[in-house]
Design a protein around this motif. Structure first.
Motif, PDB file in Angstrom:
ATOM      1  N   GLY A  15       0.823  -1.207   0.000  1.00  0.00           N
ATOM      2  CA  GLY A  15       0.000   0.000   0.000  1.00  0.00           C
ATOM      3  C   GLY A  15       0.851   1.248   0.000  1.00  0.00           C
ATOM      4  N   GLY A  17      -0.352   4.356   0.357  1.00  0.00           N
ATOM      5  CA  GLY A  17      -1.024   5.517   0.947  1.00  0.00           C
ATOM      6  C   GLY A  17       0.060   6.404   1.554  1.00  0.00           C
ATOM      7  N   HIS A  18      -0.305   7.591   2.044  1.00  0.00           N
ATOM      8  CA  HIS A  18       0.756   8.496   2.504  1.00  0.00           C
ATOM      9  C   HIS A  18       1.548   7.879   3.665  1.00  0.00           C
ATOM     10  CE1 HIS A  18      -1.787   9.717   5.870  1.00  0.00           C
ATOM     11  NE2 HIS A  18      -0.755  10.357   6.367  1.00  0.00           N
ATOM     12  N   GLY A  20       2.208   4.623   4.111  1.00  0.00           N
ATOM     13  CA  GLY A  20       3.124   3.634   3.538  1.00  0.00           C
ATOM     14  C   GLY A  20       4.350   4.322   2.957  1.00  0.00           C
ATOM     15  N   LEU A  37       4.321  -1.452  -2.757  1.00  0.00           N
ATOM     16  CA  LEU A  37       3.433  -2.025  -3.769  1.00  0.00           C
ATOM     17  C   LEU A  37       2.055  -1.395  -3.635  1.00  0.00           C
ATOM     18  CD1 LEU A  37       4.529  -5.710  -3.141  1.00  0.00           C
ATOM     19  CD2 LEU A  37       5.274  -4.224  -5.027  1.00  0.00           C
ATOM     20  N   GLU A  40      -3.377   0.719  -6.811  1.00  0.00           N
ATOM     21  CA  GLU A  40      -3.970   1.645  -7.786  1.00  0.00           C
ATOM     22  C   GLU A  40      -2.917   2.162  -8.763  1.00  0.00           C
ATOM     23  OE1 GLU A  40      -7.209   2.068  -7.968  1.00  0.00           O
ATOM     24  OE2 GLU A  40      -7.414   0.702  -6.271  1.00  0.00           O
ATOM     25  N   GLY A  45      -3.477   6.839  -1.864  1.00  0.00           N
ATOM     26  CA  GLY A  45      -4.670   6.335  -1.179  1.00  0.00           C
ATOM     27  C   GLY A  45      -5.733   7.416  -1.060  1.00  0.00           C
ATOM     28  N   ALA A  62      -9.225  13.579   1.160  1.00  0.00           N
ATOM     29  CA  ALA A  62      -8.750  14.620   2.092  1.00  0.00           C
ATOM     30  C   ALA A  62      -8.483  15.904   1.310  1.00  0.00           C
ATOM     31  CB  ALA A  62      -7.467  14.155   2.767  1.00  0.00           C
ATOM     32  N   HIS A  63      -8.896  17.061   1.853  1.00  0.00           N
ATOM     33  CA  HIS A  63      -8.623  18.314   1.139  1.00  0.00           C
ATOM     34  C   HIS A  63      -7.871  19.360   1.963  1.00  0.00           C
ATOM     35  CE1 HIS A  63     -13.132  19.660   1.940  1.00  0.00           C
ATOM     36  NE2 HIS A  63     -12.468  19.447   3.045  1.00  0.00           N
ATOM     37  N   PHE A  64      -8.031  19.388   3.272  1.00  0.00           N
ATOM     38  CA  PHE A  64      -7.282  20.365   4.075  1.00  0.00           C
ATOM     39  C   PHE A  64      -6.118  19.665   4.779  1.00  0.00           C
ATOM     40  CE2 PHE A  64     -11.442  22.696   4.215  1.00  0.00           C
ATOM     41  CZ  PHE A  64     -10.996  23.819   3.530  1.00  0.00           C
ATOM     42  N   ARG A 265      -1.306  -4.846  -7.157  1.00  0.00           N
ATOM     43  CA  ARG A 265      -2.159  -5.263  -6.029  1.00  0.00           C
ATOM     44  C   ARG A 265      -1.635  -6.562  -5.412  1.00  0.00           C
ATOM     45  NH1 ARG A 265      -7.005  -4.055  -3.948  1.00  0.00           N
ATOM     46  NH2 ARG A 265      -7.442  -2.541  -5.590  1.00  0.00           N
ATOM     47  N   VAL A 266      -1.497  -6.543  -4.103  1.00  0.00           N
ATOM     48  CA  VAL A 266      -1.027  -7.735  -3.393  1.00  0.00           C
ATOM     49  C   VAL A 266      -2.216  -8.664  -3.138  1.00  0.00           C
ATOM     50  CG1 VAL A 266      -0.060  -8.553  -1.208  1.00  0.00           C
ATOM     51  CG2 VAL A 266       0.927  -6.554  -2.350  1.00  0.00           C
ATOM     52  N   ASN A 295      -0.077  -1.185   4.862  1.00  0.00           N
ATOM     53  CA  ASN A 295      -0.687   0.146   4.984  1.00  0.00           C
ATOM     54  C   ASN A 295      -2.217   0.031   4.909  1.00  0.00           C
ATOM     55  OD1 ASN A 295      -0.346   3.180   2.883  1.00  0.00           O
ATOM     56  ND2 ASN A 295      -1.174   2.926   4.908  1.00  0.00           N
ATOM     57  N   GLY A 496      -0.655   1.940   8.802  1.00  0.00           N
ATOM     58  CA  GLY A 496      -1.660   2.858   8.272  1.00  0.00           C
ATOM     59  C   GLY A 496      -2.466   3.570   9.346  1.00  0.00           C
TER      60      GLY A 496
HETATM   61  C1  LIG Z   1     -13.804  11.901   2.321  1.00  0.00           C
HETATM   62  C2  LIG Z   1     -12.564  12.061   3.154  1.00  0.00           C
HETATM   63  C3  LIG Z   1     -12.150  13.317   3.545  1.00  0.00           C
HETATM   64  C4  LIG Z   1     -11.000  13.479   4.321  1.00  0.00           C
HETATM   65  N1  LIG Z   1     -10.601  14.739   4.646  1.00  0.00           N
HETATM   66  C5  LIG Z   1      -9.419  14.907   5.280  1.00  0.00           C
HETATM   67  C6  LIG Z   1      -8.861  16.198   5.409  1.00  0.00           C
HETATM   68  O1  LIG Z   1      -9.409  17.202   4.916  1.00  0.00           O
HETATM   69  N2  LIG Z   1      -7.668  16.309   6.062  1.00  0.00           N
HETATM   70  C7  LIG Z   1      -7.004  15.213   6.555  1.00  0.00           C
HETATM   71  O2  LIG Z   1      -5.905  15.375   7.132  1.00  0.00           O
HETATM   72  N3  LIG Z   1      -7.504  13.966   6.428  1.00  0.00           N
HETATM   73  C8  LIG Z   1      -8.679  13.787   5.782  1.00  0.00           C
HETATM   74  N4  LIG Z   1      -9.149  12.526   5.562  1.00  0.00           N
HETATM   75  C9  LIG Z   1      -8.460  11.374   6.170  1.00  0.00           C
HETATM   76  C10 LIG Z   1      -7.213  10.935   5.418  1.00  0.00           C
HETATM   77  O3  LIG Z   1      -7.394  11.045   4.027  1.00  0.00           O
HETATM   78  C11 LIG Z   1      -6.867   9.483   5.746  1.00  0.00           C
HETATM   79  O4  LIG Z   1      -6.956   9.233   7.129  1.00  0.00           O
HETATM   80  C12 LIG Z   1      -5.450   9.144   5.301  1.00  0.00           C
HETATM   81  O5  LIG Z   1      -5.260   9.534   3.962  1.00  0.00           O
HETATM   82  C13 LIG Z   1      -5.165   7.648   5.475  1.00  0.00           C
HETATM   83  O6  LIG Z   1      -3.862   7.405   4.999  1.00  0.00           O
HETATM   84  P1  LIG Z   1      -3.189   5.957   5.039  1.00  0.00           P
HETATM   85  O7  LIG Z   1      -1.932   6.058   4.270  1.00  0.00           O
HETATM   86  O8  LIG Z   1      -3.103   5.467   6.422  1.00  0.00           O
HETATM   87  O9  LIG Z   1      -4.224   4.988   4.302  1.00  0.00           O
HETATM   88  P2  LIG Z   1      -4.838   5.031   2.839  1.00  0.00           P
HETATM   89  O10 LIG Z   1      -4.810   6.393   2.299  1.00  0.00           O
HETATM   90  O11 LIG Z   1      -6.164   4.357   2.945  1.00  0.00           O
HETATM   91  O12 LIG Z   1      -3.840   4.149   1.973  1.00  0.00           O
HETATM   92  C14 LIG Z   1      -3.861   2.741   1.947  1.00  0.00           C
HETATM   93  C15 LIG Z   1      -3.266   2.324   0.615  1.00  0.00           C
HETATM   94  O13 LIG Z   1      -3.140   0.909   0.570  1.00  0.00           O
HETATM   95  C16 LIG Z   1      -3.477   0.487  -0.735  1.00  0.00           C
HETATM   96  N5  LIG Z   1      -3.822  -0.932  -0.686  1.00  0.00           N
HETATM   97  C17 LIG Z   1      -4.834  -1.507   0.019  1.00  0.00           C
HETATM   98  N6  LIG Z   1      -4.854  -2.826  -0.214  1.00  0.00           N
HETATM   99  C18 LIG Z   1      -3.814  -3.090  -1.064  1.00  0.00           C
HETATM  100  C19 LIG Z   1      -3.331  -4.281  -1.686  1.00  0.00           C
HETATM  101  N7  LIG Z   1      -3.910  -5.473  -1.484  1.00  0.00           N
HETATM  102  N8  LIG Z   1      -2.239  -4.193  -2.503  1.00  0.00           N
HETATM  103  C20 LIG Z   1      -1.622  -2.997  -2.715  1.00  0.00           C
HETATM  104  N9  LIG Z   1      -2.090  -1.839  -2.182  1.00  0.00           N
HETATM  105  C21 LIG Z   1      -3.165  -1.900  -1.371  1.00  0.00           C
HETATM  106  C22 LIG Z   1      -4.633   1.386  -1.111  1.00  0.00           C
HETATM  107  O14 LIG Z   1      -4.860   1.411  -2.509  1.00  0.00           O
HETATM  108  C23 LIG Z   1      -4.140   2.718  -0.566  1.00  0.00           C
HETATM  109  O15 LIG Z   1      -3.380   3.429  -1.496  1.00  0.00           O
HETATM  110  C24 LIG Z   1     -10.277  12.339   4.743  1.00  0.00           C
HETATM  111  C25 LIG Z   1     -10.673  11.073   4.339  1.00  0.00           C
HETATM  112  C26 LIG Z   1     -11.794  10.912   3.548  1.00  0.00           C
HETATM  113  C27 LIG Z   1     -12.189   9.544   3.096  1.00  0.00           C
END
Ligand SMILES: Cc1cc2nc3c(=O)[nH]c(=O)nc-3n(C[C@H](O)[C@H](O)[C@H](O)COP(=O)(O)OP(=O)(O)OC[C@H]3O[C@@H](n4cnc5c(N)ncnc54)[C@H](O)[C@@H]3O)c2cc1C
Length: 522
Positions: A15, A17-18, A20, A37, A40, A45, A62-64, A265-266, A295, A496
């Motif tokens: 993953g 995501g930020h 990861g 890995l 998308e 994420g 996320a926007h702010f 994708r894993v 992640n 994550g």
């Molecule tokens: C509608 C919305 C509005 C938000 N607004 C804000 C905001 O304004 N400000 C703020 O600070 N936060 C906001 N957030 C929260 C913030 O976006 C998330 O908490 C944060 O981005 C999570 O990051 P993460 O890296 O932990 O997980 P994620 O961003 O969920 O990343 C997980 C990654 O793992 C990948 N993944 C999953 N399974 C697999 C697999 N099997 N193989 C390979 N890859 C895989 C996914 O594709 C993804 O890229 C918002 C969230 C949402 C949904």
């Protein structure tokens, strides 16, 4: 390909995501051979920028940027890797139907019919909240303490916490914090203020992104969490949208030697003899590593990728029981021009606009989702980022709003008709404050909590990979056996939003996980 030919790494991160990416950046900086890995076609994420319509882009979820961990920003040198802000220290403007809006900064409240007494109280209240956030904030940068089996770092953290509470805050403020910590935000705000618009706006910050209303127990803590995130309460907009933050994190990871693969994708995290051995991609390719970091949501990790059979039944039960309900939708609108909001100048519109006129209205909006319905008068956090960043719209403008409340399990399901109907409700709601909005709309779309699960892997549509409530925080997050990033399986970690300290674009979980791995915690 034989096992000998499979690529081998020190660490595989599942993953991009930020979190990861941050985890990868730290591990690679420490000399580890790391691959990320991402399933998308782009990393990030829930922190990505996406095309809304021709020539117009938006921050997809996320926007702010209001919680970015400053250690992450500095250690990974994100500004050198392209992170710039197009606006910072935005005010919050709480919209009032009569056009007499309330303008809130970190230490001032004006307009909205606010009394002198409430304005003075606001200044004192926010100073106290920032004191509290500053006192507790360091806990976000370290693993939760293992209170039953304290190592030296835990003992130092416990001493530091005690010292900060007793001597940093002083006896009076400490007692007040201990009184408030388990309260609901409504009771806290009713004790402090009279102005309903002010209470509605502050309560909105406690419930944003959560499955709670202002009367729900314990959400004063979520209010503090938002301030403790790391940005000192400043609300910023990254240039190029939220995807630019992830891109800078990816660039930092790559500069430190990380390999990043998208469209990868894993399918499974592979286990042999009670230890991870690597992963198998959906393509069938096998990658080898003694350490795998996920992640993704804990449930996805344990149930779908590793397999429940590799864990004790109690652990699997606890992972399955994580409450992970989303309650927010996201609306994006491509506009021909800047909408006119009653009582606001074009400059005012660069700020964060909030529709949450009072605590009762907010609670009423929340009531609907308890019964699988959408709010009839939804609450919103609105941004028109193209006013501060022309790169987002070649012509016209884009408006994005986080909308509460929309349930994951809508009665009757999120059919196309149900989605279209709620989008109309949201546009009507905006129209109460910006009467010409409909005439300016080129295109509008809604992302529901169900879409968030389907498109972004946010289980239950919850943006924190598990609700951020007192019983799912610190050493209880995501479950006690995984609270220090290592799972009860040799070589397996999580990094994550589901891990401490939770979601929001912070990078703290990714950093803490990397530190745990480097320290050899298992
Ligand atoms: C509608 C919305 C509005 C938000 N607004 C804000 C905001 O304004 N400000 C703020 O600070 N936060 C906001 N957030 C929260 C913030 O976006 C998330 O908490 C944060 O981005 C999570 O990051 P993460 O890296 O932990 O997980 P994620 O961003 O969920 O990343 C997980 C990654 O793992 C990948 N993944 C999953 N399974 C697999 C697999 N099997 N193989 C390979 N890859 C895989 C996914 O594709 C993804 O890229 C918002 C969230 C949402 C949904």
């Amino acid at each position: 390909m034989t096992k000998e030919q499979n690529k081998t790494y020190d660490v595989i991160i599942v993953g991009g995501g930020h979190n990861g990416l941050v985890c990868a950046g730290y591990l690679a900086k420490a000399g580890k051979n790391v691959v990320v890995l991402e399933a998308e076609k782009q990393v990030g994420g829930a922190a990505t920028t996406a095309e809304l319509s021709y020539g117009k882009k938006v921050s997809h979820c996320a926007h702010f940027l209001n919680q970015l961990n400053q250690k992450v920003s500095k250690d990974l040198n994100l500004s050198k890797h392209g992170l710039k802000l197009s606006a910072s220290k935005l005010a919050t403007i709480a919209l009032s139907a009569d056009g007499n809006h309330l303008h809130l900064t970190k230490d001032s409240a004006t307009g909205g019919g606010i009394s002198e007494e409430d304005a003075t109280n606001y200044k004192q209240f926010m100073a106290l909240m920032h004191d509290y956030a500053g006192t507790l904030g360091f806990l976000l940068d370290i693993p939760p303490m293992d209170v039953f089996n304290m190592d030296w770092d835990d003992k130092k953290a416990a001493l530091k916490l005690g010292w900060k509470l007793r001597f940093g805050l002083g006896a009076e403020k400490m007692s007040e914090l201990l009184r408030m910590i388990g309260m609901n935000i409504r009771d806290v705000l009713d004790d402090e203020f009279d102005n309903e618009l002010l209470k509605g706006a502050l309560a909105f910050d406690a419930v944003l992104g959560t499955h709670t209303g202002p009367y729900s127990a314990g959400n004063f803590l979520t209010f503090l969490y938002r301030l403790a995130g790391g940005n000192n309460g400043s609300v910023d907009i990254p240039e190029g949208g939220m995807g630019a933050v992830s891109s800078a994190m990816a660039a930092a990871a790559i500069a430190n030697g990380t390999e990043i693969r998208t469209n990868a994708r894993v399918k499974s995290i592979d286990v042999d003899n009670c230890a991870v051995t690597g992963v198998t991609l959906e393509s069938g390719e096998v990658l080898i590593a003694p350490i795998v970091v996920s992640n993704a949501h804990l449930q996805t990790t344990v149930l779908d990728m590793v397999g429940a059979r590799h864990f004790e039944a109690d652990f699997v039960k606890r992972a399955t029981d994580i409450r992970t309900r989303g309650a927010a939708a996201k609306m994006h609108i491509a506009l021909k021009d800047v909408p006119e909001f009653n009582g606001l100048s074009k400059d005012d519109l660069k700020n964060r606009l909030v529709i949450s006129p009072g605590q009762q209205e907010l609670e009423r909006a929340f009531n609907h989702i308890k019964y699988g319905e959408v709010s009839t008068e939804p609450m919103m956090e609105i941004s028109i980022p193209s006013l501060v960043d022309a790169s987002l719209a070649e012509n016209g403008h884009v408006l994005s709003a986080t909308v509460q409340y929309a349930p994951y399990n809508l009665k009757g399901g999120w059919t196309d008709q149900a989605k279209a109907a709620f989008l109309e409700t949201c546009i009507d709601r905006l129209g109460q404050f910006a009467p010409n909005i409909r005439a300016l709309i080129e295109h509008a779309e809604l992302i529901t909590p169900k879409d968030m699960e389907d498109e972004f892997g946010l289980v239950g549509g919850n943006w924190h990979h598990g609700e951020l409530t007192l019983d799912q925080m610190l050493m209880l997050r995501p479950v006690p056996e995984a609270s220090r990033y290592a799972l009860p399986l040799d070589g397996m970690y999580i990094c994550g939003a589901g891990a401490h300290p939770g979601g929001g674009v912070m990078g703290a979980a990714g950093r803490n996980a990397a530190n745990a791995i480097l320290k050899g915690d298992q």
